[in-house]
Design a protein around this motif. Sequence first.
Motif: not given
Length: 396
Positions: A210-221, A224-228
């Motif tokens: 769960g930690y892995l999936g949640l924080f991977f998801f947050l990191r990819y968000i 995506s917001t930092q790189s157009r």
Amino acid sequence: MSQPLSQHIKRVFSTDTTPDLWQTRFYLLIGIYLVIILITFTEYGITIDEPPQVEYGQEIIKWYQSFFQYRGYFERVATLDLERYGGLFETLAYPFTRILPFSVYDTRHLCNALIGLTGIVAAYRLGTALGSPALGLLGACFLLLTPRYYGHTFNNPKDLPFAVFYLWSIYAIIQCLSDLPHLSWKRIGLTGLAIGLALGIRVGGLVLFGYLGLFFFLRYIQISTQSRSASWSGLLRQSIGQLLVIYTIAWITMLAFWPTAQPAPLTFPINALLNFAQYGTPDFTTTLFEGRHIDINDVPRYYAPLWLLLALPEFLFLGLAAGITHLVLQRPHIDLQWLLLGFSATFPLLLIITLGTPLYDGLRHILFTIPPLVLLSAAGLEALVSKTSKQWIKKS
């Protein structure tokens, strides 16, 4: 002529101190701890769990020596009431009991203590990754000086190894977050291995998925917001692929040390986890708490927090209080790595309280939350001391 006190403080807390010097100090700490282990590992008694676990390890070895034909394994392990536990420690310790010139239990205690030593290494590596070698050394010292961790390293082959591999898993996930979106195969493999080793002790390690999936998801968000130029759909596919490989490596590692789960590799671990969360264990029906024996399914929801308050040393609470004060007053930016560390320390406790999970024998079932708490405490105290010393030096 002696130097002013401010100069001594400046030298101790100076950021100019080379990482190699902090690393040398850490090696000295590890060397001292290793000597203590070698001198004292024969001085610890046998716990109630150890005799059946010794036999459990022997049954696992028989299972593999028979090339999966020894059907008596399942009957015997069910009799031992260990079918819901992975056999990682028992499997790894068994060959050493055949080689080293000590008793079976002394050898197991030595193996247990050496795993505990790797937990100190994990604390140093994690503190260094999150802050600096100075924080890593402070976190390692704090963990070594925590009596409940130190004592359990010698004769708790269930909860202590799980706590160690849980910490290594958090370290591995934090390293992944730093490297995303481009993870090397080495990083993927080591992360899957660390989580798999934790699962090879206790199925409760599934929370790491769960930690892995949640924080991977947050990191990819974040990415995506930092790189157009980053494509969200492309990042999502990349994340899913990385997660699937890590999960697969972890699951295979878990099954390798858990023959009971091999006939039903998907359903058995899930059922074991649900069983632990809801029904406890038939071996224990009551536990002593607040001066009376109570059913383990009826322990109050403050059981785990109260045990932490009673059993942890005061300097850890000082560090945690300093860290909370630092957050309130300074309001620093908190990155995902620090958020994960705090989450790994508090989420299991909140989950246990919310679900009313059966607990007994004090805090040994929540021992794995102590190393992350220790690192948070070390970080809080370092922040307080650094700020105070800088103000003192400035005034002087």
